[in-house]
Scaffold this motif. Structure first.
Motif, PDB file in Angstrom:
ATOM      1  N   UNK A 148       0.848  -1.185   0.000  1.00 47.15           N
ATOM      2  CA  UNK A 148       0.000   0.000   0.000  1.00 47.15           C
ATOM      3  C   UNK A 148       0.882   1.233   0.000  1.00 47.15           C
ATOM      4  N   UNK A 149       0.322   2.335  -0.451  1.00 45.17           N
ATOM      5  CA  UNK A 149       1.024   3.611  -0.463  1.00 45.17           C
ATOM      6  C   UNK A 149      -0.008   4.720  -0.447  1.00 45.17           C
ATOM      7  N   UNK A 150       0.437   5.940  -0.222  1.00 48.02           N
ATOM      8  CA  UNK A 150      -0.465   7.087  -0.294  1.00 48.02           C
ATOM      9  C   UNK A 150      -0.523   7.616  -1.718  1.00 48.02           C
ATOM     10  N   UNK A 151      -1.726   8.042  -2.128  1.00 45.13           N
ATOM     11  CA  UNK A 151      -1.944   8.615  -3.444  1.00 45.13           C
ATOM     12  C   UNK A 151      -1.967  10.131  -3.402  1.00 45.13           C
ATOM     13  N   UNK A 152      -2.110  10.775  -4.569  1.00 43.70           N
ATOM     14  CA  UNK A 152      -1.923  12.228  -4.677  1.00 43.70           C
ATOM     15  C   UNK A 152      -2.999  13.077  -4.015  1.00 43.70           C
ATOM     16  N   UNK A 153      -4.121  12.497  -3.611  1.00 45.91           N
ATOM     17  CA  UNK A 153      -5.116  13.289  -2.889  1.00 45.91           C
ATOM     18  C   UNK A 153      -4.813  13.392  -1.401  1.00 45.91           C
ATOM     19  N   UNK A 154      -3.708  12.791  -0.973  1.00 47.35           N
ATOM     20  CA  UNK A 154      -3.318  12.822   0.433  1.00 47.35           C
ATOM     21  C   UNK A 154      -2.855  14.216   0.837  1.00 47.35           C
ATOM     22  N   UNK A 155      -3.424  14.728   1.928  1.00 48.78           N
ATOM     23  CA  UNK A 155      -3.035  16.019   2.514  1.00 48.78           C
ATOM     24  C   UNK A 155      -3.185  17.186   1.544  1.00 48.78           C
ATOM     25  N   UNK A 199      -9.801   8.326   2.727  1.00 51.08           N
ATOM     26  CA  UNK A 199     -10.171   8.549   4.120  1.00 51.08           C
ATOM     27  C   UNK A 199     -10.156  10.049   4.406  1.00 51.08           C
ATOM     28  N   UNK A 200     -11.026  10.486   5.303  1.00 52.87           N
ATOM     29  CA  UNK A 200     -10.992  11.863   5.780  1.00 52.87           C
ATOM     30  C   UNK A 200     -10.867  11.841   7.297  1.00 52.87           C
ATOM     31  N   UNK A 201      -9.746  12.329   7.791  1.00 51.13           N
ATOM     32  CA  UNK A 201      -9.542  12.484   9.227  1.00 51.13           C
ATOM     33  C   UNK A 201      -9.818  13.932   9.592  1.00 51.13           C
ATOM     34  N   UNK A 202     -10.150  14.176  10.843  1.00 55.52           N
ATOM     35  CA  UNK A 202     -10.496  15.538  11.251  1.00 55.52           C
ATOM     36  C   UNK A 202      -9.685  15.960  12.476  1.00 55.52           C
ATOM     37  N   UNK A 208      -2.777  20.644  15.741  1.00 58.42           N
ATOM     38  CA  UNK A 208      -3.097  19.253  16.082  1.00 58.42           C
ATOM     39  C   UNK A 208      -2.689  18.307  14.956  1.00 58.42           C
ATOM     40  N   UNK A 209      -2.967  18.700  13.716  1.00 56.10           N
ATOM     41  CA  UNK A 209      -2.570  17.890  12.570  1.00 56.10           C
ATOM     42  C   UNK A 209      -1.051  17.779  12.486  1.00 56.10           C
ATOM     43  N   UNK A 210      -0.350  18.891  12.649  1.00 57.58           N
ATOM     44  CA  UNK A 210       1.110  18.878  12.530  1.00 57.58           C
ATOM     45  C   UNK A 210       1.747  18.025  13.630  1.00 57.58           C
ATOM     46  N   UNK A 211       1.189  18.075  14.841  1.00 60.17           N
ATOM     47  CA  UNK A 211       1.718  17.245  15.936  1.00 60.17           C
ATOM     48  C   UNK A 211       1.560  15.767  15.602  1.00 60.17           C
ATOM     49  N   UNK A 212       0.427  15.389  15.030  1.00 58.15           N
ATOM     50  CA  UNK A 212       0.207  13.986  14.694  1.00 58.15           C
ATOM     51  C   UNK A 212       1.157  13.532  13.589  1.00 58.15           C
ATOM     52  N   UNK A 213       1.375  14.374  12.597  1.00 62.92           N
ATOM     53  CA  UNK A 213       2.311  14.022  11.532  1.00 62.92           C
ATOM     54  C   UNK A 213       3.715  13.795  12.097  1.00 62.92           C
ATOM     55  N   UNK A 252     -11.452  20.531  11.139  1.00 63.63           N
ATOM     56  CA  UNK A 252     -10.703  20.708   9.904  1.00 63.63           C
ATOM     57  C   UNK A 252     -10.476  19.343   9.257  1.00 63.63           C
ATOM     58  N   UNK A 253     -10.760  19.199   7.964  1.00 61.90           N
ATOM     59  CA  UNK A 253     -10.589  17.901   7.302  1.00 61.90           C
ATOM     60  C   UNK A 253      -9.165  17.693   6.807  1.00 61.90           C
ATOM     61  N   UNK A 254      -8.768  16.437   6.746  1.00 63.37           N
ATOM     62  CA  UNK A 254      -7.471  16.055   6.185  1.00 63.37           C
ATOM     63  C   UNK A 254      -7.682  14.795   5.362  1.00 63.37           C
ATOM     64  N   UNK A 255      -7.488  14.891   4.050  1.00 56.91           N
ATOM     65  CA  UNK A 255      -7.723  13.765   3.145  1.00 56.91           C
ATOM     66  C   UNK A 255      -6.495  12.863   3.064  1.00 56.91           C
TER      67      UNK A 255
END
Length: 294
Positions: A148-155, A199-202, A208-213, A252-255
């Motif tokens: 598996x890998x991430x596709x171009x709609x990620x982030x 997937x859409x995470x919020x 908060x998003x940057x800390x998780x990354x 805030x959504x994160x794809x």
């Protein structure tokens, strides 16, 4: 080919994230669960050697050792501290081996592996055809690759927000599903099947998003990234640009686009090229894609 990623930065980021990774990696665990289902394609076959590439803290390795207790399961990761954490998964009742190595230079013999499992590792690889050629080299004829890998709609939201504040990239380049399928075929794999989920995470806010990354080790590793701190002004501008995307529930959504694939290693002696042409070249439209989930 020129490198898009700073390999040393990738290794250090995941090394730093080793102790925080499991608490932050809910999406990775969900993708892992879906990818593990692809192992059912082996049906009654019992692999002797299983290689988990980008094993991280070893959860998938432990599950595969439980599934095939007589198999030699090898957890491979570029970050040694990740493998130190994986040791906790490899108890005496389900031991597996741990190997610090790079996915692009596998230190294994030709035709020595029955199954390669790789969950969300290949987005850090520049040359997919080359890394898949390495996978093919170590797989036995008829061996199974699931990845598996991430596709171009990620982030995409994060990328757009920072684009309003900075002229440097803040999000990695991710391969299109067509590129991923083509790379498998170029390496000589047979009967690839691709799958895609969105997937859409919020999050409450951009910090908060940057800390998780950071906790997952998924920091910006592009070689053309800004090598100094983003700065309060740029960060505030990015946060302001993210605000109009806030959903009705206040989040805030994160794809996150996830591409899955499984394919089989070819028979012994099967060439990749013949007469100067890629004999494995097939239009991506001819590669089955099982579903799209939004």
């Amino acid at each position: 080919m020129p490198s898009h990623f700073d390999a040393r930065h990738v290794r250090r980021a995941f090394a730093r994230a080793a102790t925080s990774y499991d608490a932050a990696a809910a999406l990775q665990r969900e993708v892992q669960s879906r990818l593990l289902e692809s192992l059912d394609y082996l049906e009654a076959r019992k692999p002797e050697v299983v290689l988990d590439i980008g094993a991280g803290t070893g959860h998938a390795s432990a599950l595969m050792k439980k599934r095939w207790p007589k198999a030699q399961v090898i957890a491979l990761d570029v970050a040694l501290p990740m493998l130190d954490q994986a040791k906790r998964q490899a108890g005496w009742w389900k031991p597996f081996q741990r190997l610090a190595a790079d996915a692009t230079a596998l230190p294994l013999a030709d035709n020595s592996v029955d199954v390669i499992f790789s969950n969300l590792c290949l987005q850090w690889v520049d040359d997919l055809p080359a890394v898949f050629a390495g996978f093919r080299r170590v797989l036995k004829p008829g061996g199974l690759l699931v990845c598996s890998t991430f596709g171009p709609e990620t982030l995409v939201e994060l990328s757009e927000a920072f684009a309003a504040a900075d002229d440097r990239p803040h999000v990695s380049r991710f391969a299109q599903i067509a590129q991923f399928g083509d790379a498998l075929m170029m390496a000589g794999f047979r009967d690839p099947v691709l799958d895609r989920d969105l997937f859409t995470l919020t999050y409450d806010d951009l910090p908060s998003l940057m800390r998780e990354l950071r906790a997952m080790g998924a920091t910006n590793a592009r070689v053309d990234r800004r090598h100094t701190l983003t700065g309060r002004g740029r960060f505030a501008a990015a946060a302001a640009a993210y605000e109009p995307m806030r959903r009705a529930d206040g989040k805030l959504p994160s794809s996150w686009e996830v591409i899955y694939a499984h394919a089989w290693a070819p028979d012994p002696g099967a060439p990749i090229r013949e007469g100067g042409h890629d004999i494995a070249s097939v239009p991506v439209s001819a590669i089955p894609i099982r579903r799209k989930q939004t």
